[in-house]
Design a protein around this motif. Structure first.
Motif, PDB file in Angstrom:
ATOM      1  N   TRP A   1     -16.998  -1.034   7.059  1.00 32.37           N
ATOM      2  CA  TRP A   1     -15.781  -1.455   7.766  1.00 32.37           C
ATOM      3  C   TRP A   1     -14.932  -2.362   6.885  1.00 32.37           C
ATOM      4  O   TRP A   1     -13.708  -2.296   6.910  1.00 32.37           O
ATOM      5  CB  TRP A   1     -16.139  -2.161   9.082  1.00 32.37           C
ATOM      6  CG  TRP A   1     -17.002  -3.380   8.867  1.00 32.37           C
ATOM      7  CD1 TRP A   1     -18.356  -3.413   8.824  1.00 32.37           C
ATOM      8  CD2 TRP A   1     -16.557  -4.720   8.629  1.00 32.37           C
ATOM      9  NE1 TRP A   1     -18.789  -4.686   8.583  1.00 32.37           N
ATOM     10  CE2 TRP A   1     -17.712  -5.514   8.455  1.00 32.37           C
ATOM     11  CE3 TRP A   1     -15.300  -5.328   8.559  1.00 32.37           C
ATOM     12  CZ2 TRP A   1     -17.640  -6.878   8.203  1.00 32.37           C
ATOM     13  CZ3 TRP A   1     -15.233  -6.684   8.308  1.00 32.37           C
ATOM     14  CH2 TRP A   1     -16.394  -7.445   8.131  1.00 32.37           C
TER      15      TRP A   1
ATOM     16  N   MET B   1     -17.432   3.256   9.387  1.00 34.65           N
ATOM     17  CA  MET B   1     -17.122   2.099  10.228  1.00 34.65           C
ATOM     18  C   MET B   1     -18.337   1.520  10.932  1.00 34.65           C
ATOM     19  O   MET B   1     -18.325   0.348  11.307  1.00 34.65           O
ATOM     20  CB  MET B   1     -16.058   2.471  11.266  1.00 34.65           C
ATOM     21  CG  MET B   1     -14.692   2.716  10.677  1.00 34.65           C
ATOM     22  SD  MET B   1     -14.003   1.261   9.870  1.00 34.65           S
ATOM     23  CE  MET B   1     -13.257   0.433  11.264  1.00 34.65           C
ATOM     24  N   SER B   2     -19.381   2.320  11.172  1.00 34.56           N
ATOM     25  CA  SER B   2     -20.476   1.725  11.936  1.00 34.56           C
ATOM     26  C   SER B   2     -21.847   1.865  11.269  1.00 34.56           C
ATOM     27  O   SER B   2     -22.780   1.188  11.665  1.00 34.56           O
ATOM     28  CB  SER B   2     -20.512   2.301  13.354  1.00 34.56           C
ATOM     29  OG  SER B   2     -20.998   3.623  13.333  1.00 34.56           O
TER      30      SER B   2
ATOM     31  N   PHE C   1      -6.511 -11.609   3.229  1.00 35.37           N
ATOM     32  CA  PHE C   1      -7.788 -11.522   3.931  1.00 35.37           C
ATOM     33  C   PHE C   1      -7.684 -11.988   5.384  1.00 35.37           C
ATOM     34  O   PHE C   1      -8.474 -11.572   6.222  1.00 35.37           O
ATOM     35  CB  PHE C   1      -8.897 -12.256   3.159  1.00 35.37           C
ATOM     36  CG  PHE C   1      -9.423 -11.416   2.032  1.00 35.37           C
ATOM     37  CD1 PHE C   1     -10.295 -10.366   2.289  1.00 35.37           C
ATOM     38  CD2 PHE C   1      -8.995 -11.613   0.731  1.00 35.37           C
ATOM     39  CE1 PHE C   1     -10.756  -9.550   1.267  1.00 35.37           C
ATOM     40  CE2 PHE C   1      -9.455 -10.807  -0.303  1.00 35.37           C
ATOM     41  CZ  PHE C   1     -10.335  -9.774  -0.033  1.00 35.37           C
TER      42      PHE C   1
ATOM     43  N   TYR D   1     -21.198  -2.939   5.370  1.00 35.08           N
ATOM     44  CA  TYR D   1     -19.867  -3.392   4.957  1.00 35.08           C
ATOM     45  C   TYR D   1     -18.859  -2.254   4.795  1.00 35.08           C
ATOM     46  O   TYR D   1     -17.804  -2.453   4.202  1.00 35.08           O
ATOM     47  CB  TYR D   1     -19.921  -4.222   3.674  1.00 35.08           C
ATOM     48  CG  TYR D   1     -20.625  -5.546   3.875  1.00 35.08           C
ATOM     49  CD1 TYR D   1     -20.063  -6.514   4.688  1.00 35.08           C
ATOM     50  CD2 TYR D   1     -21.847  -5.807   3.283  1.00 35.08           C
ATOM     51  CE1 TYR D   1     -20.713  -7.711   4.922  1.00 35.08           C
ATOM     52  CE2 TYR D   1     -22.501  -7.004   3.504  1.00 35.08           C
ATOM     53  CZ  TYR D   1     -21.922  -7.949   4.319  1.00 35.08           C
ATOM     54  OH  TYR D   1     -22.562  -9.130   4.545  1.00 35.08           O
TER      55      TYR D   1
ATOM     56  N   PHE E   1      -9.240  -9.485   8.243  1.00 31.19           N
ATOM     57  CA  PHE E   1     -10.218  -9.844   9.263  1.00 31.19           C
ATOM     58  C   PHE E   1      -9.641  -9.975  10.661  1.00 31.19           C
ATOM     59  O   PHE E   1     -10.313  -9.694  11.640  1.00 31.19           O
ATOM     60  CB  PHE E   1     -10.922 -11.156   8.891  1.00 31.19           C
ATOM     61  CG  PHE E   1     -11.927 -10.975   7.793  1.00 31.19           C
ATOM     62  CD1 PHE E   1     -13.190 -10.482   8.089  1.00 31.19           C
ATOM     63  CD2 PHE E   1     -11.613 -11.258   6.480  1.00 31.19           C
ATOM     64  CE1 PHE E   1     -14.124 -10.292   7.099  1.00 31.19           C
ATOM     65  CE2 PHE E   1     -12.537 -11.070   5.471  1.00 31.19           C
ATOM     66  CZ  PHE E   1     -13.801 -10.580   5.779  1.00 31.19           C
ATOM     67  N   TYR E   2      -8.401 -10.440  10.743  1.00 32.62           N
ATOM     68  CA  TYR E   2      -7.903 -10.800  12.069  1.00 32.62           C
ATOM     69  C   TYR E   2      -6.670 -10.033  12.524  1.00 32.62           C
ATOM     70  O   TYR E   2      -6.249 -10.166  13.658  1.00 32.62           O
ATOM     71  CB  TYR E   2      -7.595 -12.303  12.124  1.00 32.62           C
ATOM     72  CG  TYR E   2      -8.791 -13.145  11.809  1.00 32.62           C
ATOM     73  CD1 TYR E   2      -9.804 -13.296  12.753  1.00 32.62           C
ATOM     74  CD2 TYR E   2      -8.933 -13.759  10.564  1.00 32.62           C
ATOM     75  CE1 TYR E   2     -10.922 -14.051  12.461  1.00 32.62           C
ATOM     76  CE2 TYR E   2     -10.048 -14.510  10.264  1.00 32.62           C
ATOM     77  CZ  TYR E   2     -11.044 -14.659  11.223  1.00 32.62           C
ATOM     78  OH  TYR E   2     -12.155 -15.400  10.939  1.00 32.62           O
TER      79      TYR E   2
ATOM     80  N   LEU F   1     -17.926 -13.149   9.248  1.00 29.13           N
ATOM     81  CA  LEU F   1     -17.646 -13.180   7.810  1.00 29.13           C
ATOM     82  C   LEU F   1     -16.258 -13.758   7.498  1.00 29.13           C
ATOM     83  O   LEU F   1     -16.062 -14.401   6.467  1.00 29.13           O
ATOM     84  CB  LEU F   1     -17.765 -11.755   7.240  1.00 29.13           C
ATOM     85  CG  LEU F   1     -17.653 -11.594   5.735  1.00 29.13           C
ATOM     86  CD1 LEU F   1     -18.769 -12.354   5.035  1.00 29.13           C
ATOM     87  CD2 LEU F   1     -17.729 -10.117   5.331  1.00 29.13           C
ATOM     88  N   GLY F   2     -15.320 -13.533   8.411  1.00 29.64           N
ATOM     89  CA  GLY F   2     -13.923 -13.928   8.186  1.00 29.64           C
ATOM     90  C   GLY F   2     -13.733 -15.356   7.690  1.00 29.64           C
ATOM     91  O   GLY F   2     -13.126 -15.573   6.643  1.00 29.64           O
TER      92      GLY F   2
ATOM     93  N   ASP G   1     -19.463  -8.729  13.009  1.00 28.96           N
ATOM     94  CA  ASP G   1     -19.520  -8.988  11.560  1.00 28.96           C
ATOM     95  C   ASP G   1     -18.198  -9.560  11.063  1.00 28.96           C
ATOM     96  O   ASP G   1     -18.175 -10.476  10.251  1.00 28.96           O
ATOM     97  CB  ASP G   1     -19.796  -7.684  10.790  1.00 28.96           C
ATOM     98  CG  ASP G   1     -21.184  -7.156  11.081  1.00 28.96           C
ATOM     99  OD1 ASP G   1     -21.986  -7.922  11.633  1.00 28.96           O
ATOM    100  OD2 ASP G   1     -21.450  -5.991  10.750  1.00 28.96           O
ATOM    101  N   ARG G   2     -17.116  -8.982  11.556  1.00 27.65           N
ATOM    102  CA  ARG G   2     -15.790  -9.456  11.146  1.00 27.65           C
ATOM    103  C   ARG G   2     -15.632 -10.924  11.475  1.00 27.65           C
ATOM    104  O   ARG G   2     -15.199 -11.727  10.660  1.00 27.65           O
ATOM    105  CB  ARG G   2     -14.714  -8.692  11.919  1.00 27.65           C
ATOM    106  CG  ARG G   2     -14.340  -7.376  11.344  1.00 27.65           C
ATOM    107  CD  ARG G   2     -12.996  -6.911  11.872  1.00 27.65           C
ATOM    108  NE  ARG G   2     -12.738  -7.097  13.277  1.00 27.65           N
ATOM    109  CZ  ARG G   2     -12.882  -6.168  14.218  1.00 27.65           C
ATOM    110  NH1 ARG G   2     -13.308  -4.967  13.899  1.00 27.65           N
ATOM    111  NH2 ARG G   2     -12.570  -6.411  15.471  1.00 27.65           N
ATOM    112  N   GLU G   3     -16.005 -11.241  12.721  1.00 28.37           N
ATOM    113  CA  GLU G   3     -15.799 -12.619  13.164  1.00 28.37           C
ATOM    114  C   GLU G   3     -16.683 -13.607  12.419  1.00 28.37           C
ATOM    115  O   GLU G   3     -16.290 -14.742  12.204  1.00 28.37           O
ATOM    116  CB  GLU G   3     -16.005 -12.711  14.679  1.00 28.37           C
ATOM    117  CG  GLU G   3     -14.763 -12.208  15.408  1.00 28.37           C
ATOM    118  CD  GLU G   3     -15.004 -11.888  16.867  1.00 28.37           C
ATOM    119  OE1 GLU G   3     -16.130 -12.101  17.359  1.00 28.37           O
ATOM    120  OE2 GLU G   3     -14.049 -11.400  17.507  1.00 28.37           O
TER     121      GLU G   3
ATOM    122  N   PRO H   1     -17.862  -1.413  16.438  1.00 32.01           N
ATOM    123  CA  PRO H   1     -19.114  -2.155  16.272  1.00 32.01           C
ATOM    124  C   PRO H   1     -19.053  -3.272  15.232  1.00 32.01           C
ATOM    125  O   PRO H   1     -19.942  -4.102  15.177  1.00 32.01           O
ATOM    126  CB  PRO H   1     -20.111  -1.070  15.841  1.00 32.01           C
ATOM    127  CG  PRO H   1     -19.283  -0.002  15.228  1.00 32.01           C
ATOM    128  CD  PRO H   1     -17.947  -0.054  15.907  1.00 32.01           C
TER     129      PRO H   1
END
Lengths: 407, 169, 317
Positions: free
Chosen positions: A88, A81-82, A269, A86, A273-274, C290-291, C286-288, C282
């Motif tokens: 995560w 995860m850290s 997706f 990529y 992501f969200y 790349l999303g 990146d998520r925000e 952490p």
């Protein structure tokens, strides 16, 4: 030995040896699909793609995951995860896909039930599909063990305990499955093996079988109409595509599939992501502790309905009910005594049965997550009993169903 | 009919091409996943105190998992532009892996020679090849001198000069 | 259109199930604890205006705060190392440099006057069978409320909110009891950079450090009854509401917990949480970033697929 001539092209060279043109015809360009279908017929393709996503993301996770009770948790939550580039993303894709794949499986199953796609020569499609469902469940469960958080540990404890089979007290069997008195290192390692080798192999073999079962009876259609595929395909090939009741798999059917797939991937997706929390339970971010059960334990959402059938009853009847729920779906083609292949809305009592079944499953799913207290237990018991009654009544109500079209 | 078919092919190809673009981006992510972890890259520095070194005794240190040879030269050992001067002393600082296939050579103090047991390569006390198969002298790692200490993994002036002079790769 | 009707049914049952197993189930599983916005309204408000200079005298006075606490900002070092502190008190007394920035004023005042009340530890330290290591300030001869206000004013005068990084906020507020292994922080400080001895193949300095940590933890367990959990990814394991209500009033979430009320102000809490996000989540940035790209890609993909399908199906309808 066959006669080979000097090849005129790479294509020709391959064709002489592998008959690629014929294979393509059989599997794609002259694999006929009814035209009268809706987007629900794309669920198979979506499942295949989701399985692909699971496989690819799984490969990347596998490179950093450590199946050791001391290292597993941090290898997932820290390294992947850290630290890993990529990492995560692969984990989110894997976790969300593992959850969403069951949503699509359930849609796929209920589509089959609604349109009667398990009858009259299509029994093997249904049976192989249900075998896939069971294997996928094993795959999901074994995968859930791997992060070795509190939910992993306690789910492992509770589910393996089921194998003592209540009054039979097969405690030796439980210990054999775990390789220890409680879930420990041996347990984690063998479930890791199941998750990354044995079960994926079984899933892939079953997917091939599932595809093969479609070949002879062909895919069902929206009206359950019996199509003369030979005649209709002749019509198509002679250029009368507009009046033919069938379409090619490649690209007629595929293009429609891909549109549905596109919408699905946007949804997928978005979740990755969200909105991934639903697939990554907070409790599993506490490391496994064999001396502290979390306040609330519950399986992932897709197992809740069977869990709720197990839970409200006393141990032995609960296990029987649970066993019943596990196997009953597979017998659907034989429990449905009506000769009609038609959408449920044209089948009288079966229509009511279908919607009741769906509602019961949703209700069981919701109750399965609620704390087992007070009214929740009462309603849970009633709904679980009702689920069993529904299945017992199926042969009776379908026996009296009127044949459609006076046949 | 022909025009329609062309448009269809074009759209199919556009979709295919666009999907391939996404595939390439995904490959980029996959490549990143294979990169060494930040913790590996961060472990790229090692500080070595030279004050305790004895002449003609080989000291071995570790840097990025590889052995680092540090040899304080005795006055009778011949001078060489490859050596590192700290204060009044001359040192050999190099990665202790034979440039042939990566075995660790042993030091023979009486002969002032490194000999590799794997394929018989030999180096002198300045890391130069005396006997093949090694194709090039022992490699000097990036280093920086800080008083009596040397930091392996950081390129200081002395290292840059050695490199510019072509005395190491 | 028929397909839209089918889609509506699928979406309806999907959302119903989602609602049932997520928001609804969680609302039934966790009791609702009201967040009070770090008001600490059970503690009296400060009525007097303090004088930092007088406060400094009191804080630095013989037998006062600095007998046990360090104040690095004022050049006062710790009177003892963490291991000695833990064996004497159970835990290291906190450094007081930034308490003025981290803690709420009311809490800080009460902490001086009546620590077990401020920390909500009365049930554990009744003053006779078990005595809380920090004695209550009994007054230096004048008006005690004025004296307390002076001390609070002094702590506020030396605190530097601008220099209070999330990490320091975490170290000052939580780290003396809670390790954070993803942040490389133990109860006695950051894990030092050590080197393996090439001959013995052992990292002796690291082993020595680990022994110190283990000894400290043993004292801490003796003091608290259990080892407080590592907070590396606590941010993922507990809900936002749990975190803030638990910090504000630990008993409200876990009756009988060993965790005291630590009295963080809103600003102090936000800093601590941003550190926990750094170690526990952490990938957020990146998520925000790349999303939108990925979603945009599939939106275009879908449009192209739709056009392609239309062109193919023109001949089929």
């Amino acid at each position: 030995m066959a006669h080979f001539t000097k090849a005129t092209s790479v294509h020709d060279w391959l064709n002489q040896r592998l008959a690629i043109d014929s294979v393509r015809k059989v599997l794609a360009t002259e694999y006929w699909i009814p035209k009268n279908i809706n987007f629900l017929w794309a669920m198979g393709m979506i499942l295949a793609v989701t399985f692909g996503l699971l496989l690819i993301s799984g490969i990347f996770l596998l490179m950093y995951y450590k199946p050791d009770t001391k290292l597993a948790f941090d290898s997932v939550n820290y390294t992947i995860m850290s630290q890993v580039g990529y990492g995560w993303l692969w984990r989110h894709i894997h976790a969300v896909a593992a959850s969403v794949v069951f949503l699509i499986i359930y849609i796929h199953m209920f589509t089959g039930i609604y349109y009667g796609s398990y009858k009259k020569g299509r029994e093997m499609i249904w049976i192989s599909g249900m075998l896939l469902f069971v294997t996928f469940s094993g795959e999901a469960f074994s995968g859930y063990m791997l992060p070795w958080g509190q939910m992993s540990y306690w789910a492992g404890m509770v589910i393996t305990d089921i194998f003592s089979l209540g009054a039979l007290h097969l405690d030796g069997l439980v210990e054999w499955i775990r390789g220890n008195f409680v879930p420990g290192d041996a347990f984690l390692n063998r479930f890791f093996m199941l998750h990354v080798v044995l079960l994926p192999l079984a899933v892939m073999a079953l997917i091939v079988l599932h595809f093969a079962t479609l070949r002879i009876p062909h895919v069902n259609n929206q009206d359950g109409e019996e199509i003369d595929f030979k005649e209709e395909s002749q019509k198509y090939l002679s250029g009368n595509t507009k009046n033919s009741k069938v379409i090619r798999f490649q690209f007629d059917f595929l293009s429609k599939d891909i549109v549905v797939l596109g919408f699905f991937l946007i949804f997928f997706f978005y979740l990755v992501f969200y909105h991934f929390e639903f697939a990554m339970d907070p409790v599993n971010f506490d490391p496994a502790d064999g001396l502290k059960t979390p306040t609330h334990i519950y399986p992932e959402w897709y197992f809740l309905w069977t869990y709720e059938i197990l839970r409200p009853f006393p141990k032995n009847p609960g296990l029987l009910a649970f066993g019943f729920a596990q196997v009953i779906f597979i017998f659907l083609p034989f429990l449905d005594r009506s000769p009609n292949v038609a959408p449920a809305n044209k089948r009288g009592a079966f229509k009511i049965w279908f919607w009741l079944l769906l509602l019961t499953m949703v209700t069981l799913t919701i109750f399965g997550k609620l704390p087992p207290e007070g009214v929740f237990t009462t309603y849970g018991t009633i709904t679980a009993s009702f689920f069993i009654l529904l299945w017992l009544s199926l042969p009776i109500i379908t026996k009296f169903e009127k044949p459609i079209g006076g046949k | 009919m022909a025009i329609k078919k062309e448009r269809r092919d074009f759209l199919g190809m556009a979709l295919g091409g666009f999907t391939a673009l996404g595939g390439i981006a995904a490959l980029g992510a996959a490549k990143r996943t294979w990169d060494p972890l930040p913790s590996v890259m961060a472990a790229g520095y090692s500080t070595i105190d030279l004050s305790a070194a004895k002449p003609n005794v080989l000291n071995v240190e570790k840097w990025r998992g590889k052995p680092i040879f540090i040899l304080k030269k005795s006055p009778d050992m011949k001078k060489d532009p490859r050596e590192v001067i700290v204060g009044d002393n001359r040192y050999l600082i190099c990665i202790g892996l034979c440039t042939h296939l990566g075995c660790i050579p042993s030091y023979f103090p009486k002969e002032h020679k490194f000999k590799c047991a794997c394929h018989g390569g030999q180096f002198d006390a300045s890391g130069r090849v005396l006997k093949s198969p090694p194709p090039i002298p022992l490699v000097i790692p990036p280093f920086k001198i800080e008083g009596e200490k040397v930091v392996i993994g950081e390129a200081g002036e002395e290292y840059k000069k050695l490199k510019a002079d072509g005395l190491t790769v | 259109m028929k397909e839209l009707k089918i889609l509506a049914i699928v979406v309806f049952f999907t959302l119903l199930t989602y609602w049932g197993v997520e928001p609804f189930a969680h609302s039934k599983m966790h009791k609702h604890v009201e967040f009070k916005n770090f008001a600490y309204s059970d503690l009296p408000a400060l009525t007097k205006t303090g004088d930092p200079a007088k406060g400094q005298e009191l804080v630095m006075g013989a037998g006062a705060c600095v007998g046990c606490h360090s104040i690095k900002a004022a050049g006062v070092p710790s009177p003892m190392d963490p291991n000695m502190a833990a064996s004497s008190y159970g835990v290291t007394p906190p450094d007081l440099s930034q308490v003025g920035a981290l803690l709420d004023d009311r809490f800080l005042a009460e902490m001086i006057k009546n620590p077990t009340k401020a920390m909500m530890l009365k049930h554990k330290f009744d003053g006779t069978t078990r005595v809380f290591p920090m004695p209550a300030f009994m007054g230096a001869g004048g008006d005690i409320d004025q004296e307390v206000a002076d001390m609070v004013a002094y702590f506020k005068s030396i605190a530097k909110p601008d220099e209070l990084t999330p990490k320091v906020a975490y170290e000052d507020s939580c780290a003396r009891c809670h390790a954070n292994r993803y942040g490389n922080i133990t109860q006695i400080g950051e894990v030092p950079k050590t080197k393996t001895n090439i001959v013995t193949n052992k990292d002796v300095d690291l082993l020595k450090f680990k022994i110190k940590v283990a000894n400290y933890q043993a004292d801490l367990v003796h003091y608290l009854g259990k080892l407080p959990p590592d907070l590396s990814i606590m941010i993922r394991a507990r809900s936002e509401n749990f975190m803030k209500t638990f910090v504000e009033d630990p008993e409200s979430q876990l009756p009988g917990t060993a965790m005291p009320r630590v009295g963080l102000s809103k600003e102090g809490y936000d800093k601590v949480i941003s550190y926990l996000e750094e170690t526990g989540d952490p990938s957020k940035k990146d998520r925000e970033s790349l999303g939108p790209w990925v979603l945009g890609f599939f939106a275009i993909f879908t449009i192209l697929a739709l056009l392609w399908k239309k062109s193919i199906w023109k001949d089929l309808h």
